[in-house]
Design a protein around this motif. Structure first.
Motif, PDB file in Angstrom:
ATOM      1  N   ARG A 151     -28.179  -3.522   4.008  1.00  0.00           N
ATOM      2  CA  ARG A 151     -29.078  -2.786   4.899  1.00  0.00           C
ATOM      3  C   ARG A 151     -28.873  -3.192   6.361  1.00  0.00           C
ATOM      4  O   ARG A 151     -28.712  -4.379   6.664  1.00  0.00           O
ATOM      5  CB  ARG A 151     -30.544  -3.049   4.527  1.00  0.00           C
ATOM      6  N   VAL A 153     -30.347  -4.114   9.783  1.00  0.00           N
ATOM      7  CA  VAL A 153     -31.644  -4.709  10.098  1.00  0.00           C
ATOM      8  C   VAL A 153     -31.744  -5.074  11.575  1.00  0.00           C
ATOM      9  O   VAL A 153     -30.731  -5.234  12.272  1.00  0.00           O
ATOM     10  CB  VAL A 153     -31.912  -5.973   9.245  1.00  0.00           C
ATOM     11  N   PRO A 229     -40.513   0.907  10.013  1.00  0.00           N
ATOM     12  CA  PRO A 229     -39.497   0.172   9.244  1.00  0.00           C
ATOM     13  C   PRO A 229     -40.124  -0.954   8.423  1.00  0.00           C
ATOM     14  O   PRO A 229     -41.061  -1.612   8.868  1.00  0.00           O
ATOM     15  CB  PRO A 229     -38.573  -0.399  10.330  1.00  0.00           C
ATOM     16  N   VAL A 232     -38.106  -7.079   6.008  1.00  0.00           N
ATOM     17  CA  VAL A 232     -37.169  -7.624   5.030  1.00  0.00           C
ATOM     18  C   VAL A 232     -37.425  -9.111   4.798  1.00  0.00           C
ATOM     19  O   VAL A 232     -37.371  -9.604   3.671  1.00  0.00           O
ATOM     20  CB  VAL A 232     -35.714  -7.390   5.499  1.00  0.00           C
ATOM     21  N   SER A 241     -36.468  -6.847  10.000  1.00  0.00           N
ATOM     22  CA  SER A 241     -36.969  -5.582   9.462  1.00  0.00           C
ATOM     23  C   SER A 241     -35.868  -4.535   9.496  1.00  0.00           C
ATOM     24  O   SER A 241     -34.844  -4.708  10.170  1.00  0.00           O
ATOM     25  CB  SER A 241     -38.199  -5.095  10.244  1.00  0.00           C
ATOM     26  N   GLU A 242     -36.059  -3.469   8.755  1.00  0.00           N
ATOM     27  CA  GLU A 242     -35.053  -2.417   8.690  1.00  0.00           C
ATOM     28  C   GLU A 242     -34.788  -1.842  10.083  1.00  0.00           C
ATOM     29  O   GLU A 242     -35.709  -1.668  10.888  1.00  0.00           O
ATOM     30  CB  GLU A 242     -35.527  -1.305   7.748  1.00  0.00           C
ATOM     31  N   TRP A 243     -33.506  -1.582  10.356  1.00  0.00           N
ATOM     32  CA  TRP A 243     -33.123  -1.011  11.646  1.00  0.00           C
ATOM     33  C   TRP A 243     -33.589   0.441  11.717  1.00  0.00           C
ATOM     34  O   TRP A 243     -33.508   1.185  10.739  1.00  0.00           O
ATOM     35  CB  TRP A 243     -31.610  -1.076  11.834  1.00  0.00           C
TER      36      TRP A 243
END
Length: 440
Positions: A151, A153, A229, A232, A241-243
Motif C-alpha cells: 500500500r 502510505v 484515509p 495503518v 496512513s493510506e496515501w
C-alpha cells in the motif's frame, strides 16, 4: 544537537529575536506612514501599503519559525478573505505557501524519530521510504512511502522539540496582537492564541490524532462524498496512513474551475455539519492544506490533529436559534440566547436589534442557493468591526459561552475558506439534513 538539526529553531534567544523583529518592523513602517501622510499621500493608500509590508514580514517570519508561529499563521490564513482585495492580493501567495510548505528537517533526524517510534528495524515495515518530505506543516512533516503489504502510505513525523517551540512561540505572539490587528481588522487574536495554547498538548499527541482519524474513517467508510484515509500504524510521534491522491484545496482556490470551486464548497459544508452526527467529532482545523478534491467529486481529509469531541452531535439550540432568526421571531431568539448564555444575566439588549445583528450572517442559508464571496465576507467584517456601528456595539454586549467557542471559530474559519473558493451551493439543504433543530 543544534536547533537546525532538530527541525524547529528552539534557542530562546534566536526565536525571541526573530519574533521581536515583528513589532519593531511594524513601528518603523508606522513612522514611515506618518511621514507619507505629512507629505500629502491619502490615508487609505498609506494604510494599504502598511498592511502589505506588515504582511510580507509577518508571513516570512511565521513560515521560517514553523512551530506555534506557523500554526497561528495557518489559522489566520482562513480569515484572509475578510481583507480587502487591494490589500490581500500581494500576500495571498505567501498564505498558500504557509498552508502547503515549510523547510524540511534533516534526513538523519527523520530516521532517528522513526527508529525511536517504530523500533530499530523500522525499515523492514516499508518496501520503500522517500527521504524527501512530500509536505510539511507546523508541528510535523509527511513522507511518502510504500508499506510492506504494497500500500502507498503517508508517514507523518513530528518535529523533535515541537512542544517547547509551540508554547514559546504562542507566548511571544500573544504580545504582538496589535500587529495582527493591522492585517485583520476586527479580529481579536488574543483569544485565538489562548485557544491554540489550550489545544497544543492534544495536537502533539499523535495517538489521539490517530484515534480521531480512525473514528472519522469508520464513519465515512465507503461514503460517496467524503474520503478519509485509514490509519495503518501509529505511535506517539508518528502516524502511518493510506496515501490520498487529490487536488489540494489551495490549488482549487488559486486556479480551480467554477465547477471545482462549487463542488469543494458544498463538500466542505457537508463535512462540517455531518461529522458531529456521524463521527461524534468536528474537524477543527479548516485550512485548505488539510483537504483535497479526490477524483474531482469527493472531498479528501488528511489531518485530524485538531478535533472537537461532540458525542451528542452539534448542540440542538444552534439549529433552533437559526430557524427562529430566519423566521423573524426576535423575542424567541433573545430568550433562547439568554438560556444558552449568549446574553449574560442583567445585560439589557433589544430583541429586534439582536435579530438585525444576526440576520445578515444567515443570508447563506436563507434560501436554496448562495455564493460565498470575498466581498460578502468583507462586508460582514466591516459591519461588525466598525466601532461606530450598532452591530459592533451590540456585539460587545453579547457573550460566547465556552461550549460554543470552538464550534464558532471553526464555522467562521470554514466560511473563510468558502469565500476564498468563491463557492456557490445549496447550503440550506445541507443544514436541513444535518443541523439539529433547523427543521421544525
Amino acid at each position: 544537537m543544534s536547533d537546525d538539526a532538530r527541525g524547529i529553531p528552539r534557542g530562546s534567544i534566536s526565536r525571541t529575536a526573530r519574533l521581536a523583529s515583528l513589532p519593531l518592523g511594524a513601528a518603523g513602517r508606522a513612522t514611515l506612514g506618518i511621514g507619507k501622510r505629512l507629505s500629502g499621500q491619502p490615508q487609505e493608500a498609506v494604510t494599504a501599503e502598511l498592511q502589505q509590508r506588515t504582511a510580507e514580514q509577518l508571513f516570512a517570519v511565521l513560515g521560517q519559525l514553523k512551530g506555534g508561529a506557523m500554526k497561528l499563521g495557518q489559522t489566520l490564513s482562513v480569515f484572509e478573505a475578510a481583507v480587502p482585495d487591494e490589500v490581500a492580493a500581494p500576500y495571498r501567495e505567501a498564505l498558500v505557501k504557509l498552508q502547503e510548505e515549510a523547510p524540511p528537517m534533516p534526513v538523519r533526524t527523520v530516521h532517528a524519530v522513526l527508529a525511536q517510534q517504530l523500533g530499530g528495524t523500522w525499515r523492514t515495515r516499508f518496501r520503500e521510504f522517500d527521504d524527501a518530505p512530500a509536505a510539511a506543516a507546523s508541528i510535523g512533516q509527511v513522507h511518502r512511502a510504500t508499506w510492506r503489504d504494497g500500500r502507498e502510505v503517508a508517514v507523518k513525523i513530528q518535529y523533535p522539540g515541537a512542544a517547547t517551540a509551540l508554547m514559546a512561540d504562542l507566548n511571544q505572539l500573544a504580545r504582538f496582537a496589535r500587529l495582527f490587528a493591522a492585517l485583520f481588522p476586527g479580529l481579536d487574536v488574543k483569544p485565538l492564541i489562548a485557544e491554540l495554547k489550550a489545544r497544543v498538548v492534544e495536537e502533539l499527541d499523535y495517538g489521539l490524532e490517530a484515534d480521531a482519524q480512525r473514528q472519522f474513517a469508520a464513519a465515512y467508510a465507503g461514503d460517496p462524498l467524503i474520503v478519509v484515509p485509514r490509519v495503518v500504524a501509529s505511535a506517539p510521534k508518528v502516524i502511518v496512513s493510506e496515501w490520498l491522491e487529490g487536488l489540494p484545496l489551495s490549488r482549487v482556490i488559486a486556479e480551480g474551475t467554477p465547477e471545482q470551486r462549487d463542488r469543494a464548497g458544498h463538500l466542505m459544508a457537508v463535512l462540517h455539519f455531518s461529522a458531529p452526527h456521524r463521527a461524534g467529532l468536528l474537524h477543527a482545523d479548516p485550512h485548505p492544506g488539510n483537504f483535497r478534491l479526490v477524483d474531482g467529486d469527493r472531498l479528501g481529509v488528511i489531518d485530524f490533529g485538531a478535533t472537537a469531541r461532540l458525542p451528542d452531535g452539534l448542540p440542538e439550540p444552534i439549529g433552533r436559534l437559526v430557524r427562529w432568526a430566519l423566521e423573524g421571531r426576535a423575542e424567541d431568539v433573545l430568550a433562547d440566547l439568554r438560556t444558552e448564555g449568549f446574553v449574560r444575566p442583567g445585560v439589557q439588549v433589544d430583541a429586534q436589534g439582536v435579530l438585525d445583528y444576526l440576520r445578515p450572517m444567515l443570508e447563506p442559508i436563507e434560501r436554496h442557493g448562495f455564493r460565498f464571496t470575498r466581498a460578502w465576507m468583507q462586508d460582514q467584517a466591516a459591519r461588525l468591526a466598525d466601532p461606530r456601528s450598532e452591530a459592533n456595539r451590540l456585539g460587545r454586549l453579547l457573550n460566547l459561552p465556552p461550549a460554543y467557542l470552538l464550534i464558532h471559530r471553526v464555522t467562521i474559519g470554514s466560511i473563510g475558506v468558502l469565500c476564498q473558493l468563491d463557492a456557490a451551493a445549496d447550503y440550506r439543504s445541507v443544514c436541513e439534513e444535518w443541523l439539529p433543530g433547523f427543521v421544525a
